[in-house]
Write a protein that holds these residues in place. Structure first.
Motif, PDB file in Angstrom:
ATOM      1  N   SER A 251       0.850  -1.291  -0.192  1.00  0.00           N
ATOM      2  CA  SER A 251      -0.042  -0.101   0.072  1.00  0.00           C
ATOM      3  C   SER A 251       0.846   1.158   0.018  1.00  0.00           C
ATOM      4  N   ARG A 252       2.310   1.016   0.027  1.00  0.00           N
ATOM      5  CA  ARG A 252       3.135   2.385   0.313  1.00  0.00           C
ATOM      6  C   ARG A 252       3.016   3.477  -0.932  1.00  0.00           C
ATOM      7  N   ASN A 253       2.712   2.709  -2.400  1.00  0.00           N
ATOM      8  CA  ASN A 253       2.525   3.521  -3.491  1.00  0.00           C
ATOM      9  C   ASN A 253       1.402   4.321  -3.362  1.00  0.00           C
ATOM     10  N   ASP A 254       0.147   3.902  -2.706  1.00  0.00           N
ATOM     11  CA  ASP A 254      -1.242   4.663  -2.738  1.00  0.00           C
ATOM     12  C   ASP A 254      -1.229   5.413  -1.410  1.00  0.00           C
ATOM     13  N   GLY A 255       0.087   5.329  -0.536  1.00  0.00           N
ATOM     14  CA  GLY A 255      -0.190   6.214   0.881  1.00  0.00           C
ATOM     15  C   GLY A 255      -0.876   5.846   1.664  1.00  0.00           C
ATOM     16  N   LEU A 256      -1.345   4.484   1.530  1.00  0.00           N
ATOM     17  CA  LEU A 256      -2.294   4.149   2.506  1.00  0.00           C
ATOM     18  C   LEU A 256      -1.666   3.098   3.484  1.00  0.00           C
ATOM     19  N   ASP A 257      -0.254   2.854   3.516  1.00  0.00           N
ATOM     20  CA  ASP A 257       0.417   1.791   4.270  1.00  0.00           C
ATOM     21  C   ASP A 257       0.205   2.192   5.900  1.00  0.00           C
ATOM     22  N   LYS A 258      -0.072   3.542   6.257  1.00  0.00           N
ATOM     23  CA  LYS A 258      -0.477   3.939   7.459  1.00  0.00           C
ATOM     24  C   LYS A 258      -1.950   3.284   8.232  1.00  0.00           C
ATOM     25  N   GLU A 259      -2.637   3.049   7.145  1.00  0.00           N
ATOM     26  CA  GLU A 259      -4.055   2.484   7.480  1.00  0.00           C
ATOM     27  C   GLU A 259      -3.960   0.849   7.936  1.00  0.00           C
ATOM     28  N   CYS A 260      -2.695   0.399   7.713  1.00  0.00           N
ATOM     29  CA  CYS A 260      -2.645  -1.032   7.445  1.00  0.00           C
ATOM     30  C   CYS A 260      -3.232  -1.730   9.134  1.00  0.00           C
ATOM     31  N   SER A 261      -2.618  -1.357   9.963  1.00  0.00           N
ATOM     32  CA  SER A 261      -2.936  -1.644  11.292  1.00  0.00           C
ATOM     33  C   SER A 261      -4.169  -1.760  11.696  1.00  0.00           C
TER      34      SER A 261
ATOM     35  N   CYS B  49     -14.113  -1.329   0.213  1.00  0.00           N
ATOM     36  CA  CYS B  49     -13.029  -0.705   0.232  1.00  0.00           C
ATOM     37  C   CYS B  49     -12.467  -0.544   1.748  1.00  0.00           C
ATOM     38  N   GLY B  50     -11.200  -0.093   2.000  1.00  0.00           N
ATOM     39  CA  GLY B  50     -11.097  -0.057   3.550  1.00  0.00           C
ATOM     40  C   GLY B  50     -11.434  -0.924   4.247  1.00  0.00           C
ATOM     41  N   ALA B  51     -12.128  -0.837   5.493  1.00  0.00           N
ATOM     42  CA  ALA B  51     -12.470  -1.849   6.227  1.00  0.00           C
ATOM     43  C   ALA B  51     -13.957  -1.950   6.481  1.00  0.00           C
ATOM     44  N   PRO B  71     -20.800   6.971  -0.537  1.00  0.00           N
ATOM     45  CA  PRO B  71     -20.618   6.434   0.498  1.00  0.00           C
ATOM     46  C   PRO B  71     -19.220   6.404   1.256  1.00  0.00           C
ATOM     47  N   ASP B  72     -19.287   6.201   2.473  1.00  0.00           N
ATOM     48  CA  ASP B  72     -17.914   6.025   3.103  1.00  0.00           C
ATOM     49  C   ASP B  72     -17.009   5.295   2.380  1.00  0.00           C
ATOM     50  N   CYS B  73     -15.741   5.863   2.126  1.00  0.00           N
ATOM     51  CA  CYS B  73     -14.874   5.102   1.486  1.00  0.00           C
ATOM     52  C   CYS B  73     -14.858   5.050  -0.092  1.00  0.00           C
ATOM     53  N   GLN B  74     -15.699   5.087  -0.627  1.00  0.00           N
ATOM     54  CA  GLN B  74     -15.737   5.557  -2.102  1.00  0.00           C
ATOM     55  C   GLN B  74     -14.888   6.738  -2.242  1.00  0.00           C
ATOM     56  N   ASP B  75     -14.414   6.663  -3.491  1.00  0.00           N
ATOM     57  CA  ASP B  75     -13.778   8.126  -3.961  1.00  0.00           C
ATOM     58  C   ASP B  75     -13.608   7.877  -5.365  1.00  0.00           C
ATOM     59  N   ASN B  76     -14.317   8.900  -6.019  1.00  0.00           N
ATOM     60  CA  ASN B  76     -14.378   8.925  -7.457  1.00  0.00           C
ATOM     61  C   ASN B  76     -13.199   9.524  -7.961  1.00  0.00           C
ATOM     62  N   SER B  77     -12.363  10.487  -7.119  1.00  0.00           N
ATOM     63  CA  SER B  77     -11.314  11.302  -7.760  1.00  0.00           C
ATOM     64  C   SER B  77     -10.161  10.182  -7.854  1.00  0.00           C
ATOM     65  N   THR B  78     -10.046   8.936  -7.086  1.00  0.00           N
ATOM     66  CA  THR B  78      -8.975   8.215  -6.922  1.00  0.00           C
ATOM     67  C   THR B  78      -9.624   6.690  -7.561  1.00  0.00           C
ATOM     68  N   SER B  79     -10.658   6.775  -8.182  1.00  0.00           N
ATOM     69  CA  SER B  79     -11.275   5.542  -8.958  1.00  0.00           C
ATOM     70  C   SER B  79     -11.374   4.382  -7.977  1.00  0.00           C
ATOM     71  N   THR B  80     -12.068   4.796  -6.503  1.00  0.00           N
ATOM     72  CA  THR B  80     -12.147   3.757  -5.702  1.00  0.00           C
ATOM     73  C   THR B  80     -13.431   3.597  -5.334  1.00  0.00           C
ATOM     74  N   PRO B  81     -13.982   2.379  -5.992  1.00  0.00           N
ATOM     75  CA  PRO B  81     -15.467   2.115  -5.920  1.00  0.00           C
ATOM     76  C   PRO B  81     -15.873   1.483  -4.426  1.00  0.00           C
TER      77      PRO B  81
END
Lengths: 292, 169
Positions: A251-261, B49-51, B71-81
């Motif tokens: 996830s490092r490239n997406d900048g989401l590595d801090k969310e992993c824990s 996405c996410g948790a 909805p929470d976690c979705q983000d058009n700008s980063t193409s995160t469905p």
């Protein structure tokens, strides 16, 4: 050529040949040992042994049984023990799923819902199927690949005016037809796959024709949900450092590595009321053709 | 001369040791009967996405009247469905979605399989196709939005259902 030069030439030739021969032996040995042109000993840096570590031991004749199921030669699936049907290698869709979800995993998302049956369609051709006659058959109902949740589901038999269909396999005495599907990521838990036995009984003498039966998946009863949610929460909590490390790396490239824990903790021991995603076709379909 | 012959034989043996054994040639081709058996498997996998484990219009709502809320976690700008559905089986499928009970009057729901809100379809209890001909092994993204107008305070829930239909042959 002088004698000395000839001696040196011979010695050089012999030396080169010995080295080539020795190299060839080592090369053949290395290829056979899988050290070169290796077929992936690890999946997402997780060895197959670890991925399958919670599953029963693989029987010696696994590939033979798999072959006969795939060719349709083996139709008595009720006789297949868990060492076979709990091994992901039994399923023709596993190899692709392994590359899709496990070899290169996207830790920014997680598998929440997913299940299926294999085979999802079985056909019978019968003659003279009389009232009260019955047949029994089995299929394998399983969690989808890459799923990290515990899914509670209820199976609903598809009946019609001619046949009764009963799900013989039961997991919870107080909750008929309810099942708990265990996760398949980061590794396969033991109860990810189940052998579902069905009994089909003719309600009358069956006329010639083609009939479709089977079962579908719906959301479980609320009481079952509440009990299972608690049971799953009571399972052992683990700090999965390996999960976090791999997540951070990916996830490092997406900048989401801090969310992993946070991801790891929020995704653990999660019970989901399943059945919210319906297949237009029955999840398992049984076609009975009655002929003269 | 004997030494040369010996060396020559050793050379030949070395070559043979390194070469694969060829049992067939053009005059004796090796044939085999092939049969494909593909037992049907309609398994699918849904990732969020996410948790997230449910679809919540929560964090992005700041008033009781808003448009194109994600909805929470979705983000058009980063193409995160919010959802990604994978056809993990071996049968081509179409996907539809609907609610199992009517939506609140103050809400409009939209679905699309790309980030474009302007091309999204509205849906309620009638199934709407949002992705068709998803081949075996392929995935489709699901983006959702909602417009709300004088929304009621508190939590309102509906069951969102996704259906897969086997592609007609």
């Amino acid at each position: 050529m002088k004698i000395e030069e000839r001696k040196h030439l011979k010695a050089s030739i012999i030396t080169i040949m010995l080295i080539s021969f020795g190299f060839g032996v080592v090369l053949i040995f290395a290829i056979n040992a899988g050290l070169i042109f290796e077929q992936e000993p690890e999946v997402n840096n997780l060895s197959i042994e670890k991925l399958y570590s919670k599953l029963p031991e693989v029987p010696d004749d696994f590939l033979i049984i798999k072959r006969d199921i795939e060719t349709g030669d083996l139709t008595e699936l009720c006789k297949i023990e868990e060492g076979y049907y709990k091994n992901p290698d039994l399923y023709p869709t596993w190899e692709r799923a392994r590359k899709m979800f496990y070899k290169s995993h996207n830790y920014n998302r997680w598998g929440v819902h997913g299940y299926g049956a294999y085979p999802s369609e079985i056909g019978y051709k019968l003659r003279n199927f009389k009232e009260n006659e019955s047949l029994e058959l089995c299929t394998f109902f399983k969690t989808g690949y890459n799923i990290e949740t515990y899914q509670g589901v209820k199976l609903i038999p598809i009946k019609n005016e001619f046949f009764d269909i009963q799900i013989i396999t039961q997991e919870f005495e107080e909750y008929p037809n309810h099942f708990l599907l265990e996760p398949t990521f980061p590794l396969f838990k033991n109860e990810w796959a189940k052998k579902i036995k069905l009994n089909i009984t003719a309600k009358q003498d069956i006329p010639v024709g083609v009939y479709t039966l089977g079962f579908d998946v719906v959301t479980p009863d609320d009481k079952f949900d509440n009990i299972m949610r608690w049971e799953v929460l009571m399972k052992e909590t683990k700090q999965d450092t390996e999960y976090i490390k791999k997540c951070m790396k990916k996830s490092r490239n997406d900048g989401l590595d801090k969310e992993c824990s946070e991801f790891m903790m929020k995704r653990q021991k999660k019970y989901i009321s399943g059945g919210g995603f319906q297949t237009g076709e029955h999840i398992f379909k049984l076609i009975i053709e009655v002929i003269e | 001369m004997n030494k040369i012959i010996s060396i020559g034989m050793l050379l030949v043996l070395t070559m043979l040791a390194l070469s694969p054994v060829m049992a067939y040639d053009e005059s004796t081709p090796y044939t085999v009967t092939l049969k494909w058996i593909v037992p049907a498997d309609t398994t699918f996998t849904v990732t969020l996405c996410g948790a997230e484990s449910s679809i919540d219009f929560d964090d992005n709502i700041n008033s009781n009247t808003e448009t194109a809320v994600q909805p929470d976690c979705q983000d058009n700008s980063t193409s995160t469905p919010i959802l990604n559905i994978t056809n993990a089986g071996n049968v081509d499928l179409n996907f539809t979605c609907n609610l199992t009970a009517s939506k609140p009057a103050w809400a409009t729901l939209y679905v699309n399989n790309v980030t474009d809100f302007s091309g999204a379809s509205t849906f309620d209890t009638t199934a709407v196709v949002f992705a068709d001909e998803i081949k075996s092994g392929n995935s489709t993204e699901v983006y959702l939005w909602t417009d709300i107008s004088s929304a009621a305070e508190g939590t309102t829930t509906r069951t969102y259902q996704i259906n897969s239909l086997q592609e007609p042959e």
